[in-house]
Structures are given as structure tokens and as C-alpha cells.
Write an enzyme that holds these catalytic residues in place. Structure first.
Site, PDB file in Angstrom:
ATOM      1  N   ASP A 261       3.242  -4.119   7.776  1.00 14.81           N
ATOM      2  CA  ASP A 261       1.923  -3.481   7.689  1.00 14.81           C
ATOM      3  C   ASP A 261       0.876  -4.581   7.801  1.00 14.81           C
ATOM      4  OD1 ASP A 261      -0.447  -2.255   7.034  1.00 14.81           O
ATOM      5  OD2 ASP A 261       0.179  -1.578   5.046  1.00 14.81           O
TER       6      ASP A 261
ATOM      7  N   CYS B 259      -4.692   2.465  -3.894  1.00 20.76           N
ATOM      8  CA  CYS B 259      -3.507   2.950  -3.188  1.00 20.76           C
ATOM      9  C   CYS B 259      -2.374   1.933  -3.266  1.00 20.76           C
ATOM     10  CB  CYS B 259      -3.832   3.274  -1.728  1.00 20.76           C
ATOM     11  SG  CYS B 259      -4.927   4.685  -1.528  1.00 20.76           S
TER      12      CYS B 259
ATOM     13  N   GLN C 254      -4.322  -5.304   6.638  1.00 22.49           N
ATOM     14  CA  GLN C 254      -5.217  -6.244   5.969  1.00 22.49           C
ATOM     15  C   GLN C 254      -5.156  -7.641   6.586  1.00 22.49           C
ATOM     16  OE1 GLN C 254      -7.409  -5.519   3.600  1.00 22.49           O
ATOM     17  NE2 GLN C 254      -6.791  -3.385   3.397  1.00 22.49           N
TER      18      GLN C 254
ATOM     19  N   LYS D  43     -10.033  -1.351   9.986  1.00 29.34           N
ATOM     20  CA  LYS D  43      -9.934  -2.575   9.181  1.00 29.34           C
ATOM     21  C   LYS D  43     -10.218  -3.826  10.021  1.00 29.34           C
ATOM     22  CE  LYS D  43      -8.491  -0.292   5.510  1.00 29.34           C
ATOM     23  NZ  LYS D  43      -7.141  -0.379   4.968  1.00 29.34           N
TER      24      LYS D  43
ATOM     25  N   HIS E 241       0.865  -1.179   0.000  1.00 32.65           N
ATOM     26  CA  HIS E 241       0.000   0.000   0.000  1.00 32.65           C
ATOM     27  C   HIS E 241       0.897   1.223   0.000  1.00 32.65           C
ATOM     28  CE1 HIS E 241      -2.900   2.952   1.622  1.00 32.65           C
ATOM     29  NE2 HIS E 241      -3.861   2.114   1.308  1.00 32.65           N
TER      30      HIS E 241
END
Length: 559
Positions: A352, A516, A355, A378, A275
Site C-alpha cells: 500500500d 483508520c 502515503q 494523496k 490502514h
């Protein structure tokens, strides 16, 4: 009309010759003028392979361009672009200067030179304008795959759905089918009630308050920190820093750890699946510190090229930035193994997890990541609240990012000292109501059978991939084994934004655009795609509704 080789003749509007096009508004070039249109996969092919040609997409500046793509099983040197027209057995042919020309609708003409005026060809090749492969006998089009069988039960998804009020509303006169979970998840009633209760009855600032409501608000705030620590598998709440979201978490690390530790010629490895929030902050600090950002390339199915990664690691590598689950490909990289390799070179690793955390359990101890970030929205919590995990010894060595209240111990004009972790990195008043909602969301998630929920999502993802393969002209981007339920796709000749708008008219919420993650899409030679993304409250019926709508669009276009 069918040509001798079994392909349908395509008119200049991308529609079957002589037939009206009721969905003409959906069909437009997939790439802006001046960019090559992506070549389609074979009929009903479920996936798109990354482009191996330099012409697949223009390189982005400052080393953030899409990484070159290496074919599976290749040596690290194979990560360089392949010659134009090189075969690619993974799926669709890569975009190249020798690819067949596109019609005005963005569809590639099946006859190789079809669609070009005869005057532009030598007389000996004029017969190819009709699109027929004259040297082949007539062929039948490939059969459309059958719908897969629904996955077995075992997870009470209907009980879960009852806790999410928004799933029971209508949009455009149709029941809502929420397939935009990659952008944000819906909120269970426990979360909305917690936020409402804070504002209606429990409003107060936290810390340093002597009155009852301040103590109560502080207790809720710190219990939210405890829940985040449980989610990530750490016993030390001092390693949990509240931020606005994963984007702010990465910027915090880049501007504190990065400014203190990066220098001229140092390298930051960033995967091509990231992302933008895990790429742009590293570009900014690299420019300031005269360091370099280098991409970890993708394989055709969306996996990270591990051979290339090992080849990129060196004594110059200071940090590796990885997604735990790609928001556009669904890929789940082998983070623990990649982290262990980075640590051999003395590099830090930031993951990250935006997700990931809602889809499967996470243990930062097992991953051994130095930093881990996620956004509350999220994982069924409110917007504007997120978490940065950092190993205590790493956070202790980082200077403060922002100054102000809450992050200090004592202040004078002569000297200021700072509060202990995590407050030293939390300047100002935090998002107190957001933490109340985060606490409720993580307690709700922790109360579910996570193993059963993860199995439900995995089975639903496999079902959805098989069902989407039955849609004529649909091509899935990203087919890595073990991927999460992120289903990014193109339909031949269909503009992604218009296609998403058509689905919205049927109550189906998906997302369209670059998500993104422009370098990831550019690796496949495209600039925009449609994305349907699943969560634990989605059902077979949701997938069936999406597939039926897409099949209807395809039939209306070609019928």
C-alpha cells in the site's frame, strides 16, 4: 502547588489545584468508560511506547487484533505480551493492571496511589493519598527542551506554494495551515485547470470513438496511464490498472487473486501498522476461503519487528500485505528486504503506497513487489482515481473482477472473451476527468526536483519532532528512523477531537480519531490521537504555528 517530589498537584478536573481551567472542554478521558487510560510518558517525553500488556486494548476479532509488541533487539518469542509493570525504556510505561489510577480527567496521578480515597487504603498507606513520594528528597522538574534550529534551505518551497491556491485562503479569520495531508493533499492549479478543461471543453467518453473529441479524451486517458507507469518505475503500461483508489485496488486483488489462490489453512501476513483498507479486505476473503490473517507486530518506536516477521513466514504464507509508509506512525518499512524474504516462501506481496508516493520516489522494480497501490488524492490529484500496479504475469493469471463494458473482447450467449490487460480489469466507464487530473498532478510532481523535495520534507519532519518535544505533556506516537512527516500525538488529559477543534479555530487543520488504523493505535493502548501530517509545500512557519498553539493550550490548562 508542588508535591515534595516535584510533581504538580492535580485537582479532580485535571487542572492545577486552586486554578481555573479555561480549556476545560478540551480535557476528558482519553479512553471510553471501561477502558484503561494510557499512562503518560515522563515530563516532555517525545514519544509513547506500545503497550506490552494484554490489557492495553481489547483484542479485535478474526485475527485482526493489534499485534503483540516485541521490545527492540528481542528474539521472535519476545513478541508475546510482557508481564504487567515490566520496564520499558523506550518511552511511557505500558498500560497494565498495576498502572497508577487515573483521575477523572484522564491524567494519571503522579503519586502512584494519589486520587484514591484514604478509606480504600490500609492505614499504613494513608499518607500516600497526597501523591508525594515520601522516601525521595525534593526534586526539580526536568527542563523543557529548547526549540530546534530551523532546517537549511535548498528547496524553493515558496515557489511551490504559489501553485496551490487553497494555501492562500483564511479559515476562521486566520491564514490556513494545512497539516492534514495524510487524509488528502491539496491540488495545484494545473490539476484544477485540467479537470475544469475536460468538463468545459473536452468532454467525451474514451476508446472506440471515431470522432475527434473521443480520440482526444482517449489520448489524455492513456497519457495518464503512462505518467502513473513513470511514477512507479515500470515500462509496461499494461501493468497499470485504473481504480477508484488504494482501497478498491486492494479489494480487487483480494477478490480476484485471493479467491483463486487462497485455501483452507493458508496464511496472510498483515503488518500491525496497516490502514484498514489493507486489512479488512484480507479478513473478508480469508473468512470466505477459510484462510487465516496473522499480524506482523510492532517494535516500541513503530518499526515492524523483523525477527517476528521472519518467524511468521512459512510454507503456509500465501500473501504479505505491507504499507510503504504508515499513515499513523510514519514508519517506512524495509519493503524490498521483506519482499525478498516472502518470495523465498513463494508468497506474493502487496504494498500500500498511498502515503509513500508523494513523499519519495518509488521503483516497483527495485521493490520487486507483486502489487502496488496508491490513491490519486494523496498525491495532489483528484479524489476517486487511483492506480493498481501488478506484475504482468500475475495480472494475466487473475480472472476478471467485474463484468460489463470496456473489459470484453467479444460477447455472445455461448461464450464471452475478455480484453487484454489492463482493460480486462477496468469494467465500465472510468473516471476520465480524474485521470486528466492525475496526469496533470504527476506531470507537476515530475517537474520538481524530487531529491530536493524529499530532503526538504525529511528536514522539516526532524524539525517538527524536535519542536513538538517542547510542548509540556505532549507525547509522540511513532519515532522510527527515516519516518515520513506523520506526527501523531497525545496531550496529557486532552481529548483529541476537542484539541483538534481548538487548533481549527486558529486556522490549523489536523485530524483526530483512530485514523483508520485502530490496530496500530491499540498497540499503544489508545483509541484516538491527533495527527499532523506534512507535505512538500509545508514550511517551518506552519510547524511553528502548530507548536505555538499547542504550547498555549498547555499553558492555559496548567497556568
Amino acid at each position: 502547588m508542588t508535591t515534595p517530589d516535584g510533581f504538580s498537584a492535580i485537582g479532580l478536573d485535571g487542572h492545577s489545584a486552586g486554578s481555573p481551567n479555561p480549556l476545560a472542554a478540551l480535557f476528558a478521558p482519553l479512553s471510553p468508560p471501561g477502558l484503561p487510560s494510557p499512562a503518560p510518558a515522563a515530563a516532555n517525553s517525545p514519544s509513547v511506547a506500545p503497550s506490552a500488556s494484554p490489557s492495553a486494548a481489547p483484542a479485535a476479532p478474526d485475527s485482526a487484533a493489534a499485534a503483540p509488541i516485541a521490545p527492540p533487539g528481542s528474539s521472535p518469542s519476545a513478541a508475546s505480551p510482557a508481564p504487567s509493570g515490566a520496564p520499558n525504556s523506550a518511552a511511557a510505561a505500558p498500560v497494565s493492571p498495576s498502572a497508577p489510577p487515573a483521575s477523572p480527567s484522564g491524567l494519571l496521578m503522579p503519586g502512584g496511589m494519589a486520587g484514591l480515597p484514604a478509606a480504600t487504603l490500609p492505614a499504613a498507606l494513608a499518607h500516600t493519598v497526597t501523591g508525594g513520594r515520601y522516601w525521595l528528597p525534593p526534586q526539580s522538574p526536568p527542563a523543557t527542551p529548547a526549540m530546534p534550529a530551523p532546517p537549511p534551505g535548498g528547496f524553493d518551497v515558496e515557489a511551490v506554494r504559489r501553485e496551490f491556491p487553497q494555501l492562500h485562503r483564511e479559515v476562521n479569520g486566520r491564514p490556513l495551515v494545512w497539516l492534514d495531508n495524510g487524509a488528502t493533499t491539496l491540488k495545484p492549479r494545473q490539476v484544477t485547470e485540467a479537470v475544469s478543461e475536460h468538463y468545459a471543453m473536452d468532454t467525451s467518453n474514451v476508446h472506440r470513438g471515431a470522432h475527434t473529441l473521443a480520440k482526444q479524451a482517449t489520448q489524455v486517458y492513456e497519457e495518464g496511464r503512462e505518467e502513473a507507469a513513470k511514477l512507479l518505475g515500470t515500462q509496461d503500461t499494461g501493468e497499470i490498472v485504473f481504480v477508484r483508489g488504494a482501497t478498491e485496488a486492494v479489494n480487487l486483488v483480494a477478490q480476484t487473486w485471493g479467491r483463486a489462490n487462497l485455501g483452507v489453512g493458508d496464511e496472510i501476513l498483515v503488518s500491525a501498522a496497516e490502514h484498514h483498507s489493507n486489512l479488512v479486505p484480507w479478513q473478508l476473503i480469508a473468512k470466505e476461503r477459510r484462510a487465516r490473517v496473522k499480524p506482523i507486530p510492532l517494535l516500541p518506536d513503530g518499526q515492524l519487528d523483523q525477527d517476528a516477521y521472519r518467524d511468521l513466514l512459512s510454507s503456509k504464507t500465501k500473501l504479505v500485505a505491507l504499507t510503504h509508509a504508515s499513515n499513523v506512525l510514519g514508519t517506512v518499512p524495509p519493503v524490498a528486504e521483506m519482499t525478498a524474504l516472502a518470495h523465498r516462501y513463494g508468497a506474493r506481496v502487496l504494498v500500500d503506497g498511498a502515503q509513500a508516493v508523494s513523499h519519495f520516489p518509488v521503483d516497483v522494480g527495485e521493490l520487486d513487489a507483486d502489487f502496488y497501490a496508491f490513491s490519486g488524492h494523496k498525491v495532489f490529484a483528484p479524489t476517486g482515481i487511483g492506480v493498481l500496479f501488478g506484475k504482468r504475469e500475475v495480472l494475466e493469471a487473475m480472472p476478471p473482477w467485474q463484468g460489463g463494458g470496456n473489459m470484453i473482447d467479444s460477447v455472445s450467449f455461448e461464450e464471452t472473451t475478455y480484453a487484454p490487460l489492463p482493460h480486462r480489469l477496468e469494467a465500465g466507464t472510468g473516471h476520465i476527468a480524474g485521470v486528466a487530473g492525475l496526469r496533470a498532478a504527476l506531470r507537476y510532481l515530475g517537474g520538481l526536483d524530487r531529491e530536493a523535495a524529499t530532503a526538504h520534507e525529511e528536514q522539516l519532519t526532524q524539525y517538527a519532532m524536535g519542536a513538538l518535544a517542547t510542548v509540556p505533556g505532549l507525547r509522540l506516537i511513532g519515532t522510527a528512523p527515516g519516518k515520513i512527516g506523520v506526527l501523531t500525538f497525545l496531550m496529557d488529559g486532552a481529548d483529541p477531537m476537542a484539541l483538534a477543534g481548538m487548533l481549527d479555530q486558529q486556522g490549523i487543520a489536523v485530524r483526530a480519531g483512530h485514523h483508520c488504523a485502530q490496530p496500530a493505535l491499540a498497540a499503544y493502548g489508545v483509541t484516538s490521537a491527533v495527527r499532523a501530517s506534512l507535505a512538500l509545500y509545508n514550511t517551518v512557519q506552519d510547524v511553528d504555528a502548530l507548536v505555538a498553539a499547542l504550547q498555549g493550550a498547555a499553558a492555559s490548562c496548567t497556568g
